[in-house]
Design a protein around this motif. Structure first.
Motif, PDB file in Angstrom:
ATOM      1  N   THR A 190     -27.331  -3.031  45.523  1.00 47.85           N
ATOM      2  CA  THR A 190     -28.334  -2.586  46.494  1.00 47.85           C
ATOM      3  C   THR A 190     -28.082  -3.198  47.863  1.00 47.85           C
ATOM      4  OG1 THR A 190     -29.965  -4.341  46.088  1.00 47.85           O
ATOM      5  CG2 THR A 190     -30.021  -2.437  44.615  1.00 47.85           C
ATOM      6  N   THR A 204     -31.100   6.629  44.374  1.00 49.52           N
ATOM      7  CA  THR A 204     -31.544   5.807  43.244  1.00 49.52           C
ATOM      8  C   THR A 204     -31.717   6.652  41.992  1.00 49.52           C
ATOM      9  OG1 THR A 204     -32.619   4.234  44.739  1.00 49.52           O
ATOM     10  CG2 THR A 204     -33.376   4.254  42.447  1.00 49.52           C
ATOM     11  N   ARG A 252     -28.394  -7.336  44.072  1.00 47.76           N
ATOM     12  CA  ARG A 252     -28.673  -7.279  45.504  1.00 47.76           C
ATOM     13  C   ARG A 252     -27.466  -7.844  46.259  1.00 47.76           C
ATOM     14  NH1 ARG A 252     -33.464  -9.386  45.033  1.00 47.76           N
ATOM     15  NH2 ARG A 252     -34.609  -7.445  45.083  1.00 47.76           N
ATOM     16  N   CYS A 285     -30.126   2.457  48.820  1.00 47.78           N
ATOM     17  CA  CYS A 285     -31.320   2.535  47.972  1.00 47.78           C
ATOM     18  C   CYS A 285     -32.320   3.592  48.423  1.00 47.78           C
ATOM     19  CB  CYS A 285     -32.034   1.195  47.850  1.00 47.78           C
ATOM     20  SG  CYS A 285     -30.999  -0.104  47.199  1.00 47.78           S
ATOM     21  N   GLN A 305     -36.487   1.649  51.093  1.00 42.69           N
ATOM     22  CA  GLN A 305     -35.270   1.168  50.459  1.00 42.69           C
ATOM     23  C   GLN A 305     -35.438  -0.259  49.943  1.00 42.69           C
ATOM     24  OE1 GLN A 305     -32.396   1.678  53.581  1.00 42.69           O
ATOM     25  NE2 GLN A 305     -32.729   3.889  53.661  1.00 42.69           N
ATOM     26  N   PRO A 365     -30.354  -2.377  50.909  1.00 46.72           N
ATOM     27  CA  PRO A 365     -31.400  -1.672  51.648  1.00 46.72           C
ATOM     28  C   PRO A 365     -31.319  -1.959  53.137  1.00 46.72           C
ATOM     29  CG  PRO A 365     -32.330  -3.566  50.520  1.00 46.72           C
ATOM     30  CD  PRO A 365     -30.897  -3.455  50.071  1.00 46.72           C
ATOM     31  N   SER A 391     -34.950  -1.228  46.114  1.00 48.13           N
ATOM     32  CA  SER A 391     -34.025  -2.284  45.717  1.00 48.13           C
ATOM     33  C   SER A 391     -34.694  -3.259  44.750  1.00 48.13           C
ATOM     34  CB  SER A 391     -33.527  -3.035  46.954  1.00 48.13           C
ATOM     35  OG  SER A 391     -32.758  -4.153  46.591  1.00 48.13           O
TER      36      SER A 391
END
Length: 192
Positions: free
Chosen positions: A141, A129, A164, A124, A148, A143, A152
């Protein structure tokens, strides 16, 4: 900048080099393409998960093992940019024929715009992105630190263009291979 110039200066970057991309985007007409593009050309539409965790920060060794095993167990095709960890991944797990391709670097924007790429697993970073949004690719994502985390959040909660992978930040939040395999399968084939 305002002190140096008499005219107003507006910060708009980073920006996507759209015109350069458009001029050379015809991958199948170029015999000098890197092997990873030839591999992408041979894959079905939207079947490849592009994996890249950025240039500088990395995941723990234990998490890397879980990610590799989870990807392999998912049966999903992937193109993985693994900078410092490339040799470990290739030595321990290898490029898995039609299912996987590991490289130390690639032209990320062109990869994200390739028809065979159906998802992007990223740390991320802001450039990544923006490039994923430009390419219209859904995002997993992952991070690691700093901005990040907020990027996210934008991707998952505000823009609703991704999922996520892990709920928290830090090396103690290990995502298991089974969790990864299941998530990747659902992400790449939402009908399942």
């Amino acid at each position: 900048m305002k002190a140096k110039f008499l005219f107003p200066v507006y910060i708009i970057g980073p920006s996507i080099p759209y015109f350069q991309l458009d001029q050379t985007s015809s991958a199948s007409h170029n015999n000098n393409l890197p092997d990873y593009f030839k591999w992408l050309d041979s894959q079905p539409k939207e079947s490849v998960l592009y994996v890249s965790f950025g240039s500088f920060l990395s995941v723990s060794s234990a998490q890397l093992d879980e990610i590799v095993a989870g990807l392999k167990n998912s049966g999903t095709r992937y193109l993985w940019v693994a900078r410092g960890d490339t040799s470990k991944i290739v030595q321990e797990y290898g490029n898995w024929g039609d299912f996987g391709f590991v490289v130390p670097w690639c032209d990320q924007l062109r990869v994200l715009c390739h028809a065979s790429v159906g998802g992007f697993w990223t740390h991320c970073g802001w450039n990544s992105t923006l490039e994923a949004v430009f390419g219209g690719v859904p995002i997993l994502t992952f991070p690691i630190i700093w901005d990040q985390v907020s990027n996210s959040k934008l991707i998952v909660e505000d823009w609703k263009i991704g999922y996520r992978v892990k709920k928290g930040i830090g090396v103690d939040n290990l995502v298991t291979r089974d969790e990864i395999a299941e998530l990747v399968k659902r992400f790449m084939d939402p009908k399942k």
